[in-house]
Enzyme design. Structure first.
Site, short mmCIF file in Angstrom:
data_model
loop_
_atom_site.label_atom_id
_atom_site.label_comp_id
_atom_site.label_asym_id
_atom_site.label_seq_id
_atom_site.Cartn_x
_atom_site.Cartn_y
_atom_site.Cartn_z
N HIS A 64 0.84 -1.20 0.00
CA HIS A 64 0.00 0.00 0.00
C HIS A 64 0.88 1.25 0.00
O HIS A 64 0.63 2.21 -0.74
CB HIS A 64 -0.89 0.05 1.25
N SER A 100 -3.13 -7.61 3.13
CA SER A 100 -3.44 -7.36 4.54
C SER A 100 -3.95 -8.62 5.22
O SER A 100 -3.62 -8.90 6.37
CB SER A 100 -4.48 -6.24 4.67
N LYS A 115 -16.70 -5.53 5.62
CA LYS A 115 -15.60 -6.38 6.09
C LYS A 115 -15.48 -6.25 7.59
O LYS A 115 -15.65 -5.17 8.15
CB LYS A 115 -14.26 -5.94 5.46
N ARG A 148 -1.98 -6.40 -7.55
CA ARG A 148 -0.87 -7.25 -7.16
C ARG A 148 -0.61 -8.35 -8.18
O ARG A 148 0.52 -8.67 -8.48
CB ARG A 148 -1.15 -7.91 -5.81
#
Length: 166
Positions: free
Chosen positions: A19, A131, A43, A93
């Site tokens: 990030h 994460s 979430k 990613r």
């Protein structure tokens, strides 16, 4: 460089070196970057919104002239439009991210026709970091130094220890 505001949204639970790398790259392209920390209604976050905001602010301190950190809830569209954002930064990613991000970009283009989605890839050494993986490794007692900044590492390990005591 013309004045272009970009918004980089995410839950940042916690903020990883990937990030951070995307923020650094975005500052080279845009006159101002708003890191938009999502309240995370969809979430279950490990850290509270305030904790995540604090970590993000600490991590982006070297870019404080170009970056601000704000929270948002509700439609991201409303947040971006209210701040006159012209670009939305999304980190990619791997190929597995692309399908979801491509669909999201299409939806966002429909909701915000004047805002471009810009995909940035982190440095090779950060492309595998998520994460979710970092939280799991920390919870299981693994080493996380290569994935998060020292400040985030300290807070994450403290959170894991406090959860173990509960």
């Amino acid at each position: 460089m013309s004045s272009v505001i970009a918004v980089y949204p995410g839950t940042f639970d916690p903020m990883t070196l990937g990030h951070e790398d995307v923020v650094r790259r975005a500052t080279q392209l845009f006159s101002h970057v708003i890191v938009a920390v999502a309240a995370g209604h969809h979430k279950k976050a490990l850290f509270s919104l305030e904790e995540r905001m604090g970590m993000v602010r600490e991590v982006v301190e070297p870019f404080k002239e170009l970056v601000t950190v704000e929270s948002f809830s509700g439609l991201l569209r409303d947040f971006v439009v209210a701040r006159n954002g012209k670009a939305m930064v999304r980190g990619l990613r791997a190929v597995t991210d692309f399908d979801y991000e491509f669909q999201l970009a299409g939806m966002n283009r429909t909701l915000m026709p004047n805002v471009e989605t810009v995909f940035l890839t982190p440095s090779d050494k950060y492309q595998f970091i998520s994460s979710t993986f970092v939280r799991e490794i920390a919870t299981l007692g693994g080493e996380i130094d290569k994935f998060v900044s020292p400040a985030v590492r300290k807070k994450l390990l403290a959170k894991v220890r406090s959860m173990a005591r509960e």
